[in-house]
Design a protein around this motif. Structure first.
Motif, short mmCIF file in Angstrom:
data_model
loop_
_atom_site.label_atom_id
_atom_site.label_comp_id
_atom_site.label_asym_id
_atom_site.label_seq_id
_atom_site.Cartn_x
_atom_site.Cartn_y
_atom_site.Cartn_z
N GLN A 146 0.83 -1.21 0.00
CA GLN A 146 0.00 0.00 0.00
C GLN A 146 0.86 1.26 0.00
OE1 GLN A 146 -2.47 -0.65 3.48
NE2 GLN A 146 -2.85 -2.75 2.82
N SER A 147 2.17 1.10 0.00
CA SER A 147 3.16 2.17 0.12
C SER A 147 3.05 2.80 1.51
CB SER A 147 3.05 3.20 -0.99
OG SER A 147 1.89 4.00 -0.90
N LEU A 148 4.00 3.67 1.85
CA LEU A 148 4.02 4.26 3.19
C LEU A 148 4.68 5.63 3.12
CD1 LEU A 148 3.84 4.11 6.36
CD2 LEU A 148 6.13 3.09 6.28
N PHE A 149 3.98 6.64 3.63
CA PHE A 149 4.64 7.94 3.80
C PHE A 149 4.79 8.22 5.28
CE2 PHE A 149 0.13 9.26 3.84
CZ PHE A 149 0.10 10.16 4.89
N ILE A 150 5.89 8.90 5.62
CA ILE A 150 6.18 9.20 7.02
C ILE A 150 7.12 10.40 7.08
CG2 ILE A 150 8.02 7.45 6.99
CD1 ILE A 150 7.55 7.10 10.02
N MET A 151 6.87 11.28 8.02
CA MET A 151 7.77 12.40 8.23
C MET A 151 9.15 11.87 8.66
SD MET A 151 6.15 15.20 7.54
CE MET A 151 7.18 16.45 8.31
N ARG A 152 10.20 12.49 8.13
CA ARG A 152 11.55 11.99 8.38
C ARG A 152 11.89 12.02 9.86
NH1 ARG A 152 16.93 14.56 5.72
NH2 ARG A 152 15.91 16.40 6.57
#
Length: 236
Positions: A146-152
């Motif tokens: 599903q992919s993943l985005f996250i703040m560094r």
């Protein structure tokens, strides 16, 4: 949706012998996002013996060499990344149009991590049903496809992926994110390849993936999960 001028995205793609998919996904990214929002695309290569590295370079992606292991590769990519937001994407998964704006908009609304819903590139009704479940905001419905985005900053704070996990690393990490932050499931869909289901048989793969979920829930560690995966899927 308006992009946040103070925020940019580093796309991190772990690769190993992905010559059949990588050029397609890099072309797709260029067609579905804005260069002003994408800081860079980093392909972390786990030792490919095909044309994967050459293709990544041809399309302008940065290439970082790594030991094999998706968790290890993604952690290394995160260390090289310079964008404020990290977006982990598989080489056989295509994000939706304007995915960059959707991610940045979610972050502006206070969501430090999240994913998209998912569809498989197949009309198989059972796989379509399991993909439909990806709209449910629960850890049981999460996975790396599903992919993943996250703040560094959050990635660093949570210490990233657990490199003890040779499989299930995405789900294990996301389970920790659910306990730490408000995880957002975006309403648009990524399209992911059902190639493993085609190669191994959809019923077998889906059953054994379900068993891996159960084993993890019952307390199985990374070694036990990988042994089960190797026996019933990888070497089956």
């Amino acid at each position: 949706m308006k992009s946040n001028k103070n925020n940019t995205i580093s796309i991190i793609i772990p690769v190993l012998n992905e010559e059949n998919y990588l050029g397609k996904i890099l072309t797709h990214i260029a067609q579905t996002s804005s260069t002003k929002n994408i800081e860079e695309i980093i392909c972390i290569d786990g030792g490919s013996s095909d044309k994967t590295v050459a293709i990544a370079q041809q399309y302008g992606a940065k290439v970082v060499q790594s030991k094999k292991g998706r968790a290890r590769q993604m952690n290394l990519g995160a260390r090289y990344a310079t964008g404020n937001t990290l977006y982990f994407l598989h080489a056989d998964t295509s994000p939706p149009q304007n995915f960059d704006l959707m991610i940045l908009d979610a972050i502006e609304q206070g969501h430090e991590s999240g994913c998209f819903r998912m569809r498989f590139d197949t009309k198989n009704p059972i796989l379509r049903f399991f993909a439909w479940l990806s709209r449910i905001n629960h850890t049981l419905c999460r996975g790396g496809d599903q992919s993943l985005f996250i703040m560094r900053n959050l990635f660093k704070e949570t210490e990233g992926f657990n490199e003890d996990y040779l499989i299930y690393e995405d789900t294990e990490f996301i389970q920790r994110l659910y306990r730490k932050t408000s995880f957002k499931v975006l309403p648009d869909h990524v399209i992911t390849s059902a190639r493993k289901y085609r190669e191994k048989g959809w019923l077998r793969v889906q059953f054994h993936f379900a068993m891996i979920h159960v084993k993890n829930y019952l307390g199985a560690g990374p070694d036990e999960l990988f042994q089960y995966y190797s026996k019933h899927i990888l070497n089956a």
